[in-house]
Scaffold this motif. Structure first.
Motif, mmCIF file in Angstrom:
data_model
loop_
_atom_site.group_PDB
_atom_site.id
_atom_site.type_symbol
_atom_site.label_atom_id
_atom_site.label_comp_id
_atom_site.label_asym_id
_atom_site.label_seq_id
_atom_site.Cartn_x
_atom_site.Cartn_y
_atom_site.Cartn_z
ATOM 1 N N VAL A 191 12.358 5.153 -4.652
ATOM 2 C CA VAL A 191 11.501 3.965 -4.685
ATOM 3 C C VAL A 191 12.346 2.700 -4.618
ATOM 4 C CG1 VAL A 191 9.883 2.655 -6.103
ATOM 5 C CG2 VAL A 191 9.647 5.121 -5.934
ATOM 6 N N VAL A 192 13.420 2.672 -5.409
ATOM 7 C CA VAL A 192 14.309 1.510 -5.416
ATOM 8 C C VAL A 192 14.969 1.328 -4.053
ATOM 9 C CG1 VAL A 192 16.475 0.639 -6.380
ATOM 10 C CG2 VAL A 192 14.723 1.551 -7.894
ATOM 11 N N THR A 193 15.387 2.419 -3.414
ATOM 12 C CA THR A 193 16.086 2.329 -2.131
ATOM 13 C C THR A 193 15.181 1.840 -1.018
ATOM 14 O OG1 THR A 193 17.614 4.110 -2.765
ATOM 15 C CG2 THR A 193 17.376 3.657 -0.413
ATOM 16 N N LEU A 194 13.958 2.353 -0.954
ATOM 17 C CA LEU A 194 13.077 2.041 0.163
ATOM 18 C C LEU A 194 12.333 0.725 0.002
ATOM 19 C CD1 LEU A 194 11.522 5.576 0.790
ATOM 20 C CD2 LEU A 194 13.210 4.410 2.215
ATOM 21 N N PHE A 195 11.981 0.352 -1.227
ATOM 22 C CA PHE A 195 11.086 -0.789 -1.415
ATOM 23 C C PHE A 195 11.709 -1.950 -2.182
ATOM 24 C CE2 PHE A 195 8.416 2.991 -1.061
ATOM 25 C CZ PHE A 195 7.512 2.604 -0.087
ATOM 26 N N LEU A 196 12.697 -1.688 -3.023
ATOM 27 C CA LEU A 196 13.201 -2.724 -3.931
ATOM 28 C C LEU A 196 14.650 -3.088 -3.677
ATOM 29 C CD1 LEU A 196 11.495 -1.439 -7.200
ATOM 30 C CD2 LEU A 196 10.693 -3.229 -5.651
ATOM 31 N N GLY A 197 15.137 -2.887 -2.464
ATOM 32 C CA GLY A 197 16.453 -3.381 -2.092
ATOM 33 C C GLY A 197 17.629 -2.500 -2.434
ATOM 34 N N GLY A 198 17.397 -1.332 -3.063
ATOM 35 C CA GLY A 198 18.526 -0.448 -3.372
ATOM 36 C C GLY A 198 19.543 -1.135 -4.263
ATOM 37 N N TRP A 199 20.811 -1.121 -3.843
ATOM 38 C CA TRP A 199 21.880 -1.714 -4.651
ATOM 39 C C TRP A 199 21.984 -3.226 -4.460
ATOM 40 C CZ3 TRP A 199 24.646 -3.898 -0.861
ATOM 41 C CH2 TRP A 199 24.792 -3.233 0.353
ATOM 42 N N SER A 200 21.125 -3.821 -3.658
ATOM 43 C CA SER A 200 21.199 -5.250 -3.367
ATOM 44 C C SER A 200 20.553 -6.080 -4.471
ATOM 45 C CB SER A 200 20.512 -5.550 -2.030
ATOM 46 O OG SER A 200 20.369 -6.943 -1.834
ATOM 47 N N ILE B 111 0.846 -1.203 0.000
ATOM 48 C CA ILE B 111 0.000 0.000 0.000
ATOM 49 C C ILE B 111 0.881 1.253 0.000
ATOM 50 C CG2 ILE B 111 -1.711 1.312 1.320
ATOM 51 C CD1 ILE B 111 -2.773 -1.368 2.361
ATOM 52 N N ALA B 112 1.934 1.243 0.843
ATOM 53 C CA ALA B 112 2.854 2.382 0.887
ATOM 54 C C ALA B 112 3.561 2.563 -0.446
ATOM 55 C CB ALA B 112 3.876 2.181 2.013
ATOM 56 N N PHE B 113 3.920 1.468 -1.095
ATOM 57 C CA PHE B 113 4.598 1.529 -2.389
ATOM 58 C C PHE B 113 3.711 2.178 -3.442
ATOM 59 C CE2 PHE B 113 5.196 -0.622 -6.521
ATOM 60 C CZ PHE B 113 6.482 -0.185 -6.834
ATOM 61 N N VAL B 114 2.444 1.790 -3.491
ATOM 62 C CA VAL B 114 1.521 2.355 -4.485
ATOM 63 C C VAL B 114 1.313 3.849 -4.231
ATOM 64 C CG1 VAL B 114 -0.853 2.298 -5.317
ATOM 65 C CG2 VAL B 114 0.371 0.153 -4.906
ATOM 66 N N ILE B 115 1.091 4.223 -2.974
ATOM 67 C CA ILE B 115 0.863 5.638 -2.648
ATOM 68 C C ILE B 115 2.119 6.454 -2.925
ATOM 69 C CG2 ILE B 115 0.348 7.263 -0.786
ATOM 70 C CD1 ILE B 115 -1.366 5.101 0.502
ATOM 71 N N PHE B 116 3.278 5.942 -2.523
ATOM 72 C CA PHE B 116 4.534 6.663 -2.720
ATOM 73 C C PHE B 116 4.833 6.842 -4.206
ATOM 74 C CE2 PHE B 116 9.114 7.134 -3.077
ATOM 75 C CZ PHE B 116 9.417 8.010 -2.049
ATOM 76 N N THR B 117 4.680 5.786 -4.983
ATOM 77 C CA THR B 117 4.979 5.865 -6.418
ATOM 78 C C THR B 117 4.044 6.838 -7.121
ATOM 79 O OG1 THR B 117 5.746 3.568 -6.383
ATOM 80 C CG2 THR B 117 5.222 4.529 -8.527
ATOM 81 N N THR B 118 2.757 6.767 -6.822
ATOM 82 C CA THR B 118 1.796 7.676 -7.454
ATOM 83 C C THR B 118 2.067 9.122 -7.046
ATOM 84 O OG1 THR B 118 0.177 5.890 -7.313
ATOM 85 C CG2 THR B 118 -0.644 8.068 -7.880
ATOM 86 N N SER B 119 2.422 9.330 -5.783
ATOM 87 C CA SER B 119 2.721 10.684 -5.316
ATOM 88 C C SER B 119 3.974 11.238 -5.980
ATOM 89 C CB SER B 119 2.888 10.690 -3.792
ATOM 90 O OG SER B 119 1.703 10.270 -3.148
ATOM 91 N N VAL B 120 4.942 10.373 -6.278
ATOM 92 C CA VAL B 120 6.140 10.820 -6.996
ATOM 93 C C VAL B 120 5.761 11.302 -8.394
ATOM 94 C CG1 VAL B 120 8.302 10.040 -8.039
ATOM 95 C CG2 VAL B 120 7.778 9.435 -5.681
ATOM 96 N N PHE B 121 4.829 10.616 -9.047
ATOM 97 C CA PHE B 121 4.336 11.082 -10.346
ATOM 98 C C PHE B 121 3.769 12.495 -10.224
ATOM 99 C CE2 PHE B 121 4.573 6.687 -11.640
ATOM 100 C CZ PHE B 121 4.735 6.737 -13.009
ATOM 101 N N ALA B 122 2.963 12.723 -9.182
ATOM 102 C CA ALA B 122 2.357 14.035 -8.998
ATOM 103 C C ALA B 122 3.401 15.086 -8.636
ATOM 104 C CB ALA B 122 1.285 13.959 -7.906
ATOM 105 N N GLU B 123 4.397 14.711 -7.838
ATOM 106 C CA GLU B 123 5.427 15.667 -7.427
ATOM 107 C C GLU B 123 6.301 16.103 -8.595
ATOM 108 O OE1 GLU B 123 6.452 16.992 -4.092
ATOM 109 O OE2 GLU B 123 4.303 16.686 -4.108
ATOM 110 N N THR B 124 6.502 15.223 -9.548
ATOM 111 C CA THR B 124 7.354 15.548 -10.697
ATOM 112 C C THR B 124 6.555 16.087 -11.882
ATOM 113 O OG1 THR B 124 7.222 13.220 -11.378
ATOM 114 C CG2 THR B 124 9.120 13.873 -10.067
ATOM 115 N N ASN B 125 5.235 16.301 -11.689
ATOM 116 C CA ASN B 125 4.372 16.842 -12.753
ATOM 117 C C ASN B 125 4.399 15.973 -14.012
ATOM 118 O OD1 ASN B 125 3.525 19.055 -11.253
ATOM 119 N ND2 ASN B 125 5.247 20.315 -11.913
#
Length: 419
Positions: free
Chosen positions: A293-302, A235-249
């Protein structure tokens, strides 16, 4: 601070910012053009290259059109830098810088890879390893609102001003949901240091892929907390990703610059490199948003414990180069998420402005807030026991249902009156 430490910091700033992030901006533009061409069954940029025929060769070197961004940069540099006489010049010139600089400053706390060990001394591939990484990113990136506001206001034209106001309202609205969506992640890891969060995911599974280390029930004595936490994490991933779309116009949230209503939005009066800085700020923010998004949810450099352990053991002479392989993994993930950004832009239609604001205030804000309590309940469930956990879940479900009912009742439209 000794000279060696200072040189390492300078090398990180130059290498990570000017040799990694900034080159991703023109590459993202190229990906945008090629991806949109594939979706629309077009060719896309494939001709611009090195004109070897001018040197006597039989054929130019097109290199798949990858030199197109360079041609665009040269064109923007050589275009006339026109400043209208009716603008407020000081703020008119300041606005583009206030848009692009915050996007680049937030690079400081993004961990690009693991450690590089030189002569027994470990150097992290992060410019500033702050213990308040997400807070720093939110604080700095929110300053971009000032650049867009000043761009619309200083143009002394009604359409850029309306575009600036719309963009400001949109960015402020979605910053709340963006910040709340990260709270469950920080609750789960109990840390605000992004490097520590990525290292934890490397050892114990990504937040959205908890399949190894202590996250897996077969390794922790049957504790399913990490797997149950996948629900609030998604749920956090979906909200965060969609909000990033809005933040970057970005589409479908590019209301401040929709051509049919507001000409070109807040940057209508800009040309040449000042316009290019707005353009570069948008794509740089997209790169940083993808990195977050990659750092918080998808393991970053791992890439999993086996690859990470193997990479950490690689060395050339007295230098362990595993961090460079980690950085390659991180950049591959970021590029993949940038392609997802582009795919959404060319497949999802634009929202109406009332739909955009309703999504931010009526849906995402409440959903992110409820998700914080759900995440806290999942984390505390092993200490509470099954009875208290089920009771808390029932109370949370009742509160959520009551909130949804109140929102539906408040939005009921009156029946049309016949005349």
């Amino acid at each position: 601070m000794d000279l060696v430490s200072l040189l390492v910091i300078v090398a990180k700033v130059i290498g990570l910012t000017f040799m990694v992030v900034l080159p991703l901006v023109p590459i993202s533009v190229y990906f945008e053009r090629r991806f949109s061409a594939i979706i629309q069954d077009r060719v896309g940029p494939n001709r611009v290259g090195v004109p070897l025929t001018l040197l006597g060769a039989k054929k130019d070197f097109s290199f798949f059109g990858l030199i197109q961004p360079m041609a665009d940069g040269v064109k923007l540099f050589l275009k006339e830098d026109f400043t209208p006489s009716h603008v407020r010049k000081a703020f008119y010139w300041l606005a583009p810088a206030l848009t692009v600089v915050p996007a680049l400053v937030t690079v400081c706390v993004a961990p690009f890879g693991g450690d590089i060990v030189v002569n027994g001394e470990a150097h992290k591939l992060v410019i500033a390893d702050l213990d308040v990484g997400p807070l720093f990113i939110f604080a700095i990136s929110s300053l971009a609102v000032y650049g867009i506001t000043l761009a619309g206001w200083s143009s002394n034209s009604k359409f850029p001003f309306i575009g600036g106001v719309r963009s400001t309202a949109q960015m402020i609205s979605y910053e709340i949901a963006l910040g709340l969506s990260v709270v469950p992640v920080l609750l789960y890891y109990g840390d605000l240091n992004l490097s520590n969060i990525v290292e934890e995911q490397s050892k114990n599974g990504w937040l959205l892929l908890p399949l190894w280390g202590n996250s897996a029930p077969w390794n922790n004595g049957g504790d399913y907390t990490a797997w149950l936490f996948w629900i609030p994490a998604m749920i956090a991933f979906v909200i965060f990703t969609t909000s990033v779309f809005a933040e970057t116009n970005r589409m479908p949230f590019d209301l401040p610059e929709c051509e049919t209503e507001l000409v070109g939005g807040y940057h209508t009066e800009y040309s040449s490199m000042k316009f290019a800085m707005f353009f570069m700020g948008e794509y740089a923010a997209m790169v940083i948003g993808s990195a977050m998004v990659v750092t918080l949810f998808l393991g970053g450099w791992s890439l999993g414990p086996f690859f990470d352990n193997w990479a950490a053991s690689l060395e050339i002479g007295s230098v362990k180069i595993g961090g460079l392989l980690n950085m390659a993994v991180f950049m591959a993930k970021v590029v993949a998420f940038i392609l997802f950004f582009i795919l959404v832009r060319w497949t999802v239609p634009r929202f109406r402005y009332d739909q955009l604001m309703r999504l931010g205030w009526v849906i995402f804000f409440e959903a992110a807030l409820i998700n914080v309590f759900l995440a806290a309940l999942v984390i505390a469930a092993p200490q509470f026991g099954p009875a208290a956990s089920i009771g808390g879940l029932v109370v949370l479900a009742l509160v959520t249902g009551a909130l949804v009912w109140c929102l539906k009742v408040s939005e009921k439209k009156s029946a049309p009156v016949s005349i």
